[in-house]
Scaffold this motif. Structure first.
Motif, short mmCIF file in Angstrom:
data_model
loop_
_atom_site.label_atom_id
_atom_site.label_comp_id
_atom_site.label_asym_id
_atom_site.label_seq_id
_atom_site.Cartn_x
_atom_site.Cartn_y
_atom_site.Cartn_z
N GLY A 1 1.05 4.15 -2.97
CA GLY A 1 0.69 5.52 -2.61
C GLY A 1 -0.64 5.62 -1.89
N LEU A 2 -1.21 4.47 -1.49
CA LEU A 2 -2.49 4.49 -0.78
C LEU A 2 -2.30 4.94 0.66
CD1 LEU A 2 -4.02 1.17 -2.18
CD2 LEU A 2 -4.80 3.50 -2.64
N ILE A 3 -1.12 4.64 1.23
CA ILE A 3 -0.77 5.21 2.53
C ILE A 3 0.62 5.84 2.38
CG2 ILE A 3 -2.16 3.68 3.99
CD1 ILE A 3 0.26 1.94 4.42
N ALA B 1 -1.28 -0.18 -11.14
CA ALA B 1 -2.54 -0.87 -10.88
C ALA B 1 -2.34 -1.87 -9.75
CB ALA B 1 -3.01 -1.61 -12.14
N VAL B 2 -3.39 -2.09 -9.00
CA VAL B 2 -3.32 -3.02 -7.88
C VAL B 2 -4.39 -4.09 -8.03
CG1 VAL B 2 -3.30 -3.24 -5.37
CG2 VAL B 2 -2.60 -1.09 -6.42
N VAL C 1 -0.86 8.64 -5.23
CA VAL C 1 -0.99 7.46 -6.10
C VAL C 1 -0.45 7.79 -7.49
CG1 VAL C 1 -2.62 5.81 -7.08
CG2 VAL C 1 -3.07 6.79 -4.83
N ARG D 1 0.83 -1.21 0.00
CA ARG D 1 0.00 0.00 0.00
C ARG D 1 0.86 1.26 0.00
NH1 ARG D 1 -3.59 -3.75 1.71
NH2 ARG D 1 -5.80 -3.31 1.41
N PHE E 1 -6.11 -6.87 -5.64
CA PHE E 1 -6.18 -7.27 -4.23
C PHE E 1 -6.60 -8.74 -4.10
CE2 PHE E 1 -6.87 -2.65 -4.01
CZ PHE E 1 -5.93 -2.32 -3.06
#
Lengths: 293, 255
Positions: A56-58, A80-81, A75, A52, A83
């Motif tokens: 850039g999500l955290i 692309a992520v 981000v 994460r 999950f």
């Protein structure tokens, strides 16, 4: 190959009840363009936090990340992520086709978006189900939709967080092969976080082994297997078995045998604990080969 | 089909019971006419142009009130649900305003807005805002963090996440709120018409039929029509929900 991702001294700590908890304790590594790198670590070692942070999500509490040369803040555009939990990461109110189009909405016109989505669905063998809703598909197919959505976006870096941990073993093998096929066809750069040692060896060009929290890179192993892999012959080959044992040993806190450690994670730990883990790992191994220490 | 047959049987039984109770003299006929008389009265009214205009006036007010309430409450709900700080800051005011019965605000509304139809619409809006607002706020609480992360990872900013993830995901809850708001609105509209008078509407019709002539059969016919309206409004929203938001019931049923 040029460097696609460079992670430098990335650390993350958060406030817990009993003071500050350090989840990631300074991780550095690079991923070259076109490489598939697996990150393995014991559960709770902050693998997902690491992913994460890179996405850039955290925001990590220290360190830096650069993606094809430019420093990452927030981000990045071309990332692309995928999950683990496909049922919660696909939008249930959108059809399969529209799910895949979702990330393209900002940048592309309708016709091009539709063409790209159809193409990506074709790559993962799902052409013809575009009109269905995601919840009408099996788990394996849903994860293929998630992979298609990520590929349709044409990311510079594809991040995957335990992507196959929620499907049955048979489907898992199929999806592993699918991932290898499509990412090689498109020369994608992929970083897969997993807790599964076998999977990391089977998928990876390289394996980064993390220690427990605060996690550090214990070893950076090159997977010395031919790029063409097969669920049966690859898994029974000597190189695979050796590498798997090596990775398992490192995961249990042991010293690497064949590869130089990148950082000495053991320093941070209490000697007694390391010694006992080492012994555990050895005991687990004695059925297979003689103890050498 | 079986459920429908049973429902019809229950309704017929209920009417028959009312018929027997009133015709046998158990209940005084003058104050509670038998269902057959009420239904006959209703049939007659449906051919009466002034009555139909009353009905249209109430339905129109209902549509306007629900539309205005939705236009206020949904965006407000998104703001409150998406910003815990704003929600905490407004909590005291909201919790104070919410329990106030709309009907208690009639005198105030009459002074502020006069005796035109805007008064009853404003009161209906006031009553309708709460169920829509609260359902929207709660829906945002239920919003799956992974859906938001997925959208963010694809570069969606705050506004985009709100509009293309939070809003569609909240829609089933919002629609339930609107459905509850519509039935509440109808109650408030008819009550206001009844209490203020002077404006065309079902409530006004009931008020006039009851006073002077004391035509209880017409009073009840008007009441039955209000009940039928409420039923239809509810059924329409349920049907729309099933058609548009089938994904919700199915995905929720599974997890």
């Amino acid at each position: 190959m040029p460097t696609m991702l460079e992670v430098t001294d990335l650390g993350h700590s958060y406030r817990a009840k009993d003071g500050v908890h350090e989840a990631i304790g300074g991780v550095s590594f690079t991923v070259d363009a076109g490489e598939l790198v697996c990150v393995v670590g014991p559960s709770g070692c902050g693998k997902s936090t690491l992913l994460r942070s890179i996405a850039g999500l955290i925001s990590p509490t220290r360190g830096s990340t650069t993606l094809h040369g430019s420093p990452v803040q927030g981000v990045p555009d071309d990332l692309a992520v995928v999950f683990q939990d496909y049922s919660r990461s696909l939008f249930p109110w959108l059809t399969v086709q529209r799910n895949v189009e979702f990330p393209l909405r900002r940048s592309l016109g309708r016709a091009e978006r539709q063409a790209r989505a159809a193409e990506a669905l074709d790559w993962v063998g799902l052409s013809g189900v575009g009109g269905k809703y995601t919840w009408q598909l099996s788990g394996g197919m849903q994860q293929r939709v998630a992979i298609a959505r990520a590929l349709a976006y044409r990311p510079a870096l594809l991040l995957m967080d335990e992507p196959f941990a929620s499907v049955d073993a048979q489907t898992r093998f199929e999806l592993e092969d699918l991932l290898l096929r499509v990412t090689r066809e498109h020369a994608s750069t992929v970083l897969v976080v997993t807790h599964d040692i076998d999977e990391s060896v089977y998928l990876g060009d390289r394996i980064l082994v993390l220690s427990g929290a605060p996690s550090k890179v214990v070893a950076d192993l090159t997977v010395d297997l031919p790029r063409e892999r097969d669920q049966i012959t690859t898994r029974e080959s000597e190189a695979f078995v050796t590498l798997r044992s090596e990775t398992a040993r490192l995961l249990h806190g042991g010293r690497p045998r064949s590869t130089k450690p990148v950082t000495s994670a053991n320093q941070a730990e209490d000697g007694q604990t390391v010694a006992s883990r080492w012994a555990d790992a050895e005991r687990a191994e004695t059925g297979r080969r003689a103890t050498t220490t | 089909m079986r459920a429908f047959t049973r429902g019809t049987a229950g309704l017929v039984g209920f009417l028959a019971l009312g018929e027997v109770a009133t015709r046998s003299g158990l209940v005084p006929r003058a104050s509670l006419p038998p269902p057959s008389v009420v239904l006959a009265g209703l049939a007659g009214l449906l051919a009466d142009e002034t009555f139909l205009l009353d009905v249209i006036a109430t339905v129109l007010a209902l549509v306007i009130a629900v539309a205005v309430a939705s236009a206020i409450a949904v965006p407000l709900g998104l703001v409150l649900g998406g910003n815990p700080a704003v929600r905490q800051a407004t909590r005291a005011v909201v919790e104070f305003l919410r329990p106030i019965p709309s009907v208690a605000l009639i005198p105030l509304a009459l002074v502020l807005l006069g005796s035109g139809p805007e008064t009853k619409i404003a009161l209906a809006v006031y009553a309708s805002v709460w169920p829509i607002l609260f359902n929207t706020v709660y829906a945002l609480d239920e919003l799956d963090g992974l859906l938001v992360e997925t959208a963010r990872a694809f570069g969606c900013g705050r506004l985009r996440v709100l509009l293309s993830v939070a809003l569609p995901s909240a829609l089933p809850f919002v629609l339930t709120g609107v459905r509850l708001a519509a039935t509440t609105s109808l109650v408030v509209l008819v009550s206001t018409e009844l209490l203020t008078g002077g404006n065309p509407g079902i409530g006004e019709f009931i008020l006039e039929a009851g006073s002077g002539a004391g035509r209880m059969d017409l009073v009840l016919a008007g009441t039955v029509l209000a009940g039928i309206l409420g039923y239809l409004v509810n059924a329409a929203f349920e049907g729309a929900g099933r058609r548009l938001l089938g994904w919700s019931a199915l995905t929720r049923g599974r997890s």
